[in-house]
Design a protein around this motif. Sequence first.
Motif: not given
Length: 344
Positions: A142-169
Motif C-alpha cells: 500500500i505505501t509503495e503504491t502511494l509513494d509512487k502516486i504522490y511522487n508523480l510517478d504513477w502514469l495514468s490517463s489522469a496524468s497532466k501535461n500541465e503543472c500538477t498542483a494536486a495529485v491523488g486517488l
Amino acid sequence: MADDLCFFTKDSFVFKAPKKSPLVLRMIVLVFAMVCGVYICSICLKQISTTATAGFLNVELTERPCEKPNIEPSEVRYVHFPKPISYSRAECACNPVRYFAILSTQRSGSGWFETLLNSHINISSNGEIFSVKVRRSNISSITETLDKIYNLDWLSSASKNECTAAVGLKWMLNQGLMQNHKEIVEYFNTRGVSLIFLFRRNLLRRMISMLANSYDREAKQLNGTHKSHVHSPREAEILAQYKPSINATLLIRDLKQVEDTVAKALQYFNSTRHTIFYYEDVIKNRTKLVDVLNFLKVPQRDLRSRQVKIHKGSLSEQVENWDEVLKTLKGTQYESFLHADYQI
Ligand SMILES: *[C@@H]1O[C@H](CO)[C@@H](O)[C@H](O)[C@H]1NC(C)=O
Ligand SMILES: *[C@@H]1O[C@H](CO)[C@@H](O)[C@H](O)[C@H]1NC(C)=O
Ligand SMILES: *[C@@H]1O[C@H](CO)[C@@H](O)[C@H](O)[C@H]1NC(C)=O
Ligand SMILES: *[C@@H]1O[C@H](CO)[C@@H](O)[C@H](O)[C@H]1NC(C)=O
Ligand SMILES: *[C@@H]1O[C@H](CO)[C@@H](O)[C@H](O)[C@H]1NC(C)=O
Ligand SMILES: *[C@@H]1O[C@H](CO)[C@@H](O)[C@H](O)[C@H]1NC(C)=O
C-alpha cells in the motif's frame, strides 16, 4: 634437397603471387576497421560527455531548493515538491503540489466527482488504484503504491501535461482502508496527505444503484457491455429500466451496516486534515465545488463532467417491491430515505 628447396621457394613464390592483391584488401579492411573504431569511440565520448552534463544539471537543480509559497506554518507540511523518477518536471519543478485522497463507498458519486476534479488542468486524480488486490495485500505494498502516486510517478490517463498542483486517488473504504487504518493514518499524517470524504446521504438510493450495477455486470444491457457510468441520456434510460427488488428482511441491517462503516471511517481518520462532502449536496449546489478546490488550494476553475446520472426522479419508480420497502422503513430512523430528496 636444394632442388627441393628451390622447388619450395618456387612453389611459395607461385603461391605468393596471387596473395599480393589480398594484401591490399587486408590493408583496406584494416583501415576500415580503424575508421570504424575511431567513429565508435567518438560516439561513446559524446554520450559520456552528455550524461555527465545532464548529471551536473540534475545536481544543480536538486541543490537549489524550491521556495516555499507564502503560507501559514501549519500548512507547510501539506506542500510538496515531488521529484519523479520517470521524467523531469522541468518548468513545473518548483510548482507546489498537494497530496489528496478521495475516501468513499461504491455508488456514492465518486466516479462523477473524480471526473469533475480531473477536468481541472492542475489536478490529477488517478482513479481506484486499490481496486487491484495485490496493491492492497499488505501495508508495504500500500505505501509503495502511494509513494509512487504522490511522487508523480504513477502514469495514468489522469496524468497532466500541465503543472500538477494536486495529485491523488480514489479509495473505497472496503479496499484495505479500514483493515490497515492505523498505518494508513500514520502515512497520511507524516506525508501530509489531505482527505476528501465523499458519502451519500440517502443510503437507500445508493443500495438501488448497487443492485442495478451488479445486475448489469451480468446482463450487460448496453449492447453486451457492462457500464458503471454512462455519457448519454439514452444509455442512462436503458440502465434505469431495470428495477431491482430489495430484500426487505435484510434492508434495515444493510443500511445500518453502511452507516456504521462510514461513522467508523470518520472516527479512524479524524486526526488527518480532512473535509466531508455529500453527493446530494454537490448535485444540488455546484458551488460546493468551490469549497473542494479551496480545500485542495488549487486555483478556481469551472469543472465539467460528461457523465449522465442513471437513476433520477421518484424512488418508488425504481424499485420492484416498493410497497414492501415502504412498509419496512416507515417509522424507522431511515424513513427519510423514502422521500425523493432531489430532482434533476
Ligand atoms: C506484500 O505483498 C506483496 C504483493 O502481494 C508481496 O510481494 C510482498 O512479499 C508482501 N510483503 C510482506 C511483507 O508481506
Ligand atoms: C496550472 O498549470 C498551468 C499550466 O501548466 C501552470 O502555468 C500553473 O502554474 C499551474 N497552477 C498551479 C497552481 O500549479
Ligand atoms: C447499440 O448498437 C446499435 C447498432 O450499432 C446502435 O445504433 C445503438 O446506439 C447502440 N446502443 C447503445 C445503447 O449503445
Ligand atoms: C432475504 O435474505 C434472507 C437472508 O439471507 C433470505 O433467507 C431470504 O430468502 C431473502 N429473501 C428474498 C426475497 O430473497
Ligand atoms: C474528531 O475529533 C474532533 C476533535 O477532537 C471531535 O470533536 C469529533 O467528534 C471527532 N469526530 C469523530 C467522528 O470522531
Ligand atoms: C452552495 O454552496 C456554497 C458553498 O458551500 C454556499 O456558500 C452556498 O450557501 C450554497 N447555496 C445553497 C443554496 O445552499
